[in-house]
Motif scaffolding. Structure first.
Motif, PDB file in Angstrom:
ATOM      1  N   PHE A 140       0.678  -1.276  -0.212  1.00 38.36           N
ATOM      2  CA  PHE A 140      -0.017   0.013  -0.065  1.00 38.36           C
ATOM      3  C   PHE A 140       0.844   1.318  -0.003  1.00 38.36           C
ATOM      4  O   PHE A 140       0.446   2.566   0.409  1.00 38.36           O
ATOM      5  N   GLY A 141       2.181   1.113  -0.369  1.00 41.63           N
ATOM      6  CA  GLY A 141       3.024   2.121  -0.325  1.00 41.63           C
ATOM      7  C   GLY A 141       3.234   3.082   1.011  1.00 41.63           C
ATOM      8  O   GLY A 141       3.535   4.144   1.009  1.00 41.63           O
ATOM      9  N   ILE A 142       3.153   2.116   2.257  1.00 34.97           N
ATOM     10  CA  ILE A 142       3.352   2.888   3.469  1.00 34.97           C
ATOM     11  C   ILE A 142       4.524   2.180   4.237  1.00 34.97           C
ATOM     12  O   ILE A 142       4.641   0.771   4.098  1.00 34.97           O
ATOM     13  N   ARG A 143       5.206   2.865   4.698  1.00 36.71           N
ATOM     14  CA  ARG A 143       6.707   2.282   5.390  1.00 36.71           C
ATOM     15  C   ARG A 143       6.754   3.105   6.415  1.00 36.71           C
ATOM     16  O   ARG A 143       7.902   3.888   6.725  1.00 36.71           O
ATOM     17  N   PHE A 144       5.938   2.865   7.813  1.00 36.11           N
ATOM     18  CA  PHE A 144       6.077   3.756   8.827  1.00 36.11           C
ATOM     19  C   PHE A 144       7.169   3.362   9.840  1.00 36.11           C
ATOM     20  O   PHE A 144       7.757   3.983  10.701  1.00 36.11           O
ATOM     21  N   ASP A 145       7.551   2.051   9.572  1.00 36.54           N
ATOM     22  CA  ASP A 145       8.612   1.569  10.414  1.00 36.54           C
ATOM     23  C   ASP A 145       9.484   0.609   9.607  1.00 36.54           C
ATOM     24  O   ASP A 145       9.456  -0.851   9.661  1.00 36.54           O
ATOM     25  N   PRO A 146      10.375   1.089   9.012  1.00 35.07           N
ATOM     26  CA  PRO A 146      11.254   0.125   8.217  1.00 35.07           C
ATOM     27  C   PRO A 146      11.935  -0.963   8.714  1.00 35.07           C
ATOM     28  O   PRO A 146      12.215  -0.697  10.060  1.00 35.07           O
ATOM     29  N   PHE A 147      12.539  -1.724   8.311  1.00 33.58           N
ATOM     30  CA  PHE A 147      13.536  -2.899   8.624  1.00 33.58           C
ATOM     31  C   PHE A 147      14.502  -2.336   9.380  1.00 33.58           C
ATOM     32  O   PHE A 147      15.056  -1.206   8.940  1.00 33.58           O
ATOM     33  N   PRO A 148      15.089  -2.556  10.697  1.00 34.39           N
ATOM     34  CA  PRO A 148      14.635  -3.676  11.411  1.00 34.39           C
ATOM     35  C   PRO A 148      13.385  -3.439  12.364  1.00 34.39           C
ATOM     36  O   PRO A 148      13.738  -4.061  13.501  1.00 34.39           O
ATOM     37  N   PHE A 149      12.330  -2.605  12.178  1.00 34.62           N
ATOM     38  CA  PHE A 149      11.261  -2.652  12.914  1.00 34.62           C
ATOM     39  C   PHE A 149      11.473  -2.163  14.325  1.00 34.62           C
ATOM     40  O   PHE A 149      10.989  -2.890  15.352  1.00 34.62           O
ATOM     41  N   ILE A 150      12.089  -1.053  14.480  1.00 32.65           N
ATOM     42  CA  ILE A 150      12.590  -0.603  15.975  1.00 32.65           C
ATOM     43  C   ILE A 150      11.165  -0.270  16.484  1.00 32.65           C
ATOM     44  O   ILE A 150      11.273  -0.639  17.678  1.00 32.65           O
ATOM     45  N   LEU A 151      10.273   0.578  16.011  1.00 27.73           N
ATOM     46  CA  LEU A 151       9.048   0.729  16.608  1.00 27.73           C
ATOM     47  C   LEU A 151       8.185  -0.209  16.903  1.00 27.73           C
ATOM     48  O   LEU A 151       7.827  -0.540  18.062  1.00 27.73           O
ATOM     49  N   LEU A 152       8.338  -1.502  16.042  1.00 23.31           N
ATOM     50  CA  LEU A 152       7.819  -2.714  16.548  1.00 23.31           C
ATOM     51  C   LEU A 152       8.410  -3.352  17.859  1.00 23.31           C
ATOM     52  O   LEU A 152       7.574  -3.666  18.769  1.00 23.31           O
ATOM     53  N   ASN A 153       9.755  -3.292  18.040  1.00 24.85           N
ATOM     54  CA  ASN A 153      10.451  -3.644  19.291  1.00 24.85           C
ATOM     55  C   ASN A 153       9.962  -2.729  20.551  1.00 24.85           C
ATOM     56  O   ASN A 153       9.744  -3.560  21.466  1.00 24.85           O
ATOM     57  N   LEU A 154       9.723  -1.529  20.111  1.00 23.71           N
ATOM     58  CA  LEU A 154       9.446  -0.592  21.268  1.00 23.71           C
ATOM     59  C   LEU A 154       7.897  -1.208  21.838  1.00 23.71           C
ATOM     60  O   LEU A 154       7.614  -1.076  23.020  1.00 23.71           O
ATOM     61  N   ALA A 155       7.028  -1.342  20.822  1.00 24.95           N
ATOM     62  CA  ALA A 155       5.856  -1.616  21.128  1.00 24.95           C
ATOM     63  C   ALA A 155       5.619  -2.859  21.968  1.00 24.95           C
ATOM     64  O   ALA A 155       4.936  -3.460  22.990  1.00 24.95           O
ATOM     65  N   LEU A 156       6.309  -4.022  21.313  1.00 27.16           N
ATOM     66  CA  LEU A 156       6.588  -5.455  22.218  1.00 27.16           C
ATOM     67  C   LEU A 156       7.030  -5.258  23.531  1.00 27.16           C
ATOM     68  O   LEU A 156       6.468  -5.711  24.236  1.00 27.16           O
ATOM     69  N   SER A 157       7.974  -4.456  23.670  1.00 27.66           N
ATOM     70  CA  SER A 157       8.609  -4.358  25.013  1.00 27.66           C
ATOM     71  C   SER A 157       7.727  -3.553  25.843  1.00 27.66           C
ATOM     72  O   SER A 157       7.542  -3.995  27.202  1.00 27.66           O
TER      73      SER A 157
END
Ligand SMILES: [Zn+2]
Length: 261
Positions: A140-157
């Motif tokens: 969909f042309g969106i890339r708000f958290d590109p590899f290596p997904f730092i935002l995802l890490n933060l959310a999981l923590s």
């Protein structure tokens, strides 16, 4: 008539035939003690006639019945006291916990329940994969958290940090529930043990006191019946005419009755 052996009764000092009485040494110890209480000078070789013995046998029966009743009442009183003294109210654990539940505790229970289910794992896996696909492949042309997904890490923590204390809160409440349950069990066990002990005492009293007493009373009853029969026989022997006359009279009146009908 054959020569009969006789003895002198030590109470009324009259001569009786040996079969119409007993020597004190042949009596039950309890009955002998009753006689000795009334006549302290009595010896085991003394003779007592059935007529005088009857009074002491009846006293013995009376004493046994009274002691049995007393013992039964004593045990019953103990049982009643044990039932009343136990003032511990059995707690309805679920109701009690439900009543004291705060909003936060309700939420923590719900979160812990959801966090420990397959549904949560499924949804979470789906979210992770979707996140990685969107940001990795640029769908969909969106890339708000590109590899290596730092935002995802933060959310999981963050999720892990919050979830741990919530689960602990819920576990504390489970421990409370267990504690109350075991307290209930302890009191119920204690009460059962107490009642069981009293029941044991009741059973012991029944087998060790009341049953032997009942048998002894039966024995005494048979003896008393035998004495009554002896006295009746003696009456028959001494006044044979009266008895036959009476019998004839009764037969006569009976036949009169039947003829009148
Ligand atoms: Zn006598």
């Amino acid at each position: 008539m054959a020569e009969m052996q006789t003895a002198i009764c030590f109470i009324d000092h009259q001569e009786h035939m040996l079969i119409d009485g007993r020597y004190l040494k042949d009596l039950e110890p309890a009955t002998r003690n009753l006689i000795k209480a009334d006549h302290p000078g009595a010896k085991v070789t003394d003779f007592i006639c059935d007529h005088d013995l009857l009074k002491y046998q009846l006293m013995r029966v009376d004493g046994m019945v009274r002691s049995d009743v007393k013992q039964g009442q004593k045990i019953n009183r103990r049982l009643t006291r044990a039932m009343q003294s136990d003032d511990y109210d059995i707690v309805d654990v679920n109701e009690n916990l439900e009543k004291t539940l705060t909003m936060g505790q309700r939420v923590s229970d719900a979160v812990a329940r959801f966090g420990g289910s397959w549904g949560f794992i499924g949804i979470f896996t789906f979210v992770l994969i979707a996140w990685m696909c969107v940001n990795g492949a640029g769908l969909f042309g969106i890339r708000f958290d590109p590899f290596p997904f730092i935002l995802l890490n933060l959310a999981l923590s963050c999720i892990a940090a919050i979830q741990a204390p919530i689960i602990m809160m819920s576990q504390n409440r489970a421990a409370d529930r267990d504690r109350m349950n075991s307290e209930n069990d302890y009191h119920v066990n204690l009460k059962s043990e107490h009642e069981l002990r009293i029941l044991h005492a009741k059973l012991d009293n029944l087998t060790q006191n009341q049953l032997p007493h009942t048998l002894e009373i039966q024995k005494l009853e048979i003896e008393i019946l035998g004495q009554i029969r002896n006295e009746l026989d003696e009456l028959h022997r001494n006044h044979p005419d009266e008895f036959t006359e009476n019998n004839e009279d009764s037969v006569k009146t009976r036949s009169d009755d039947s003829s009148a009908k």
